[in-house]
Design an enzyme around this catalytic site. Structure first.
Site, mmCIF file in Angstrom:
data_model
loop_
_atom_site.group_PDB
_atom_site.id
_atom_site.type_symbol
_atom_site.label_atom_id
_atom_site.label_comp_id
_atom_site.label_asym_id
_atom_site.label_seq_id
_atom_site.Cartn_x
_atom_site.Cartn_y
_atom_site.Cartn_z
ATOM 1 C CB CYS A 162 -1.012 -0.117 1.140
ATOM 2 S SG CYS A 162 -1.812 -1.480 1.324
ATOM 3 C CG HIS A 294 -2.475 4.221 4.920
ATOM 4 N ND1 HIS A 294 -2.091 4.239 3.281
ATOM 5 C CD2 HIS A 294 -2.618 2.928 5.304
ATOM 6 C CE1 HIS A 294 -1.967 2.923 3.243
ATOM 7 N NE2 HIS A 294 -2.500 2.303 4.174
ATOM 8 C CD GLU A 305 -2.800 7.840 9.100
ATOM 9 O OE1 GLU A 305 -2.406 8.550 7.997
ATOM 10 O OE2 GLU A 305 -3.836 6.921 8.689
ATOM 11 C CE LYS A 326 -6.010 4.008 1.540
ATOM 12 N NZ LYS A 326 -5.168 5.190 1.812
ATOM 13 C CG HIS A 331 -6.695 0.642 0.427
ATOM 14 N ND1 HIS A 331 -5.439 1.140 -0.206
ATOM 15 C CD2 HIS A 331 -5.859 0.295 1.818
ATOM 16 C CE1 HIS A 331 -4.364 0.814 0.335
ATOM 17 N NE2 HIS A 331 -4.674 0.671 1.490
ATOM 18 C CG PHE A 390 -0.214 -5.547 4.587
ATOM 19 C CD1 PHE A 390 -0.875 -4.782 5.701
ATOM 20 C CD2 PHE A 390 -1.247 -6.447 4.308
ATOM 21 C CE1 PHE A 390 -2.233 -5.091 6.219
ATOM 22 C CE2 PHE A 390 -2.708 -6.780 4.501
ATOM 23 C CZ PHE A 390 -3.041 -5.861 5.530
#
Length: 402
Positions: A162, A294, A305, A326, A331, A390
């Site tokens: 991502c 994010h 976050e 998003k 996403h 990830f």
């Protein structure tokens, strides 16, 4: 060190097939997430996504190109064409020799993989098309952009889940800033919205069945999207000499690794990337007006976050606007940072902050100004774009209004 500016932008995503259309949708807080439409979708538990609709590849590409272009490559070329046309650049001679392309992508040609696995395993065919490998490889889009626009300089693909787009744009920024190239085409793309792509994500049990609600206490998971965002990063003096319109300036970046868990985010790793971007950009926390988060809509990401932002900004966090687009376009995995950079450009250039839509209930652990549900007008001098992937791989970009 050279100054680096953005002189071109292009996109296609669930909100729009161009930058103006996408920014209009962001200003209106429009949701591009809806019911998925593809083969065997009824076999899935997750049936929503930020799918690009109304995109007819047959009218854009000829038969030979279609045999080589997976959907993620088609998106990339579409966005790159818009970005380069907006920049007014043509690549020949010395500029062609030095200009390159760095793109982010996570899944590669997932549509091609899905179709050919079906062909071999379900339909029992023993042959696949001879171009399957060049069509599905992660670097296909970068290769085709370089060929179509005559970019003969450094060109490659970054694949860091991502954070792929932000890592790619950071590399392009560094190349222009260091003087290696006067112009780099950069951004990212993704197209995982096919049966196999969604089925794989289902297995993680982090997907929402109804909506993406970042930072809202009643959020229940992320929603996938697809599309591309492509930008022209150009050395400032080069852009000024030719009278180019400058959208904003890229002033810094930082990358970090959590070195902790393959899927669970780390507050410390995220905070190191955010503070590192401020340090590289040589700006203080008080100068930052907006962060494009994010913001996936999962409890693990949102709380981590927000905690990282609060740690880095301290009391200044109360004066900060942070939103996740998003909630509107989904996403985009490897392409997400590129499309989200448009929200930063809109904040800096137009003074409009894209909202976090779907926000319904305050979460005490996300106690920041998340610009809920409606866009806001505000003058912003510096913006950050966060991407946390990830593997614990983080990349944050810093931009300034010009």
């Amino acid at each position: 060190m050279k100054r680096v500016v953005i002189t071109g932008a292009g996109t296609i995503n669930a909100l729009g097939h161009s930058v103006p259309a996408t920014l209009e949708a962001m200003r209106e807080g429009r949701c591009g997430i809806g019911e998925l439409e593809f083969r065997d979708v009824e076999r899935l538990a997750i049936r929503i996504g930020g799918q690009v609709r109304g995109f007819e590849a047959e009218g854009r590409f000829n038969r030979q190109q279609m045999s080589l272009y997976d959907r993620f490559t088609q998106f990339t070329l579409t966005a790159a064409k818009e970005a380069i046309e907006l920049s007014g650049l043509e690549f020949h001679g010395e500029l062609s020799a030095k200009a390159g392309v760095v793109l982010g992508n996570s899944g590669g040609g997932m549509q091609t993989l899905d179709e050919n696995y079906r062909s071999v395993y379900e339909d029992g065919k023993n042959r696949v098309h001879p171009f399957v490998v060049p069509k599905l490889m992660n670097n296909a889009a970068a290769g085709h952009v370089s060929m179509q626009f005559n970019l003969k300089g450094p060109s490659f693909t970054v694949s860091t889940a991502c954070a792929s787009s932000n890592h790619a744009m950071a590399q392009a920024f560094q190349m222009v800033r260091s003087g290696m190239s006067p112009v780099m085409i950069t951004g990212g793309s993704e197209s995982m919205l096919c049966f196999g792509g969604v089925k794989a994500w289902e297995g993680l049990r982090v997907m929402s069945k109804d909506a993406c609600r970042p930072f809202s206490a009643n959020r229940n998971g992320m929603v996938q999207g697809e599309g591309a965002g492509v930008f022209v990063f150009e050395e400032y003096d080069h852009a000024k000499a030719r009278g180019a319109e400058i959208l904003c300036e890229v002033i810094g970046f930082a990358m970090s690794s959590d070195a902790a868990d393959i899927v669970m985010p780390s507050k410390q790793g995220a905070a190191r990337a955010i503070s590192g971007a401020l340090q590289d950009a040589r700006v203080s926390a008080s100068e930052v007006g907006y962060i494009n988060a994010h913001g996936t809509g999962t409890a693990a990401n949102d709380k981590t976050e927000c905690a990282a932002v609060a740690d880095v900004f301290g009391p200044q966090a109360d004066n900060l606007m942070i939103s996740s687009t998003k909630s509107m376009h989904g996403h985009l995995i490897g392409g997400t940072g590129a499309v989200e950079l448009l929200a930063c450009i809109m904040a800096l250039r137009d003074g409009v902050i894209a909202p976090t839509i779907g926000y319904e209930e305050p979460d005490p652990e996300c106690n920041l100004d998340v610009v809920p549900n409606e866009a806001r007008e505000a003058r912003v001098e510096v913006a950050l774009s966060n991407a946390f992937a990830f593997g614990g791989l983080n990349a944050v970009l810093a931009l300034r209004r010009v």
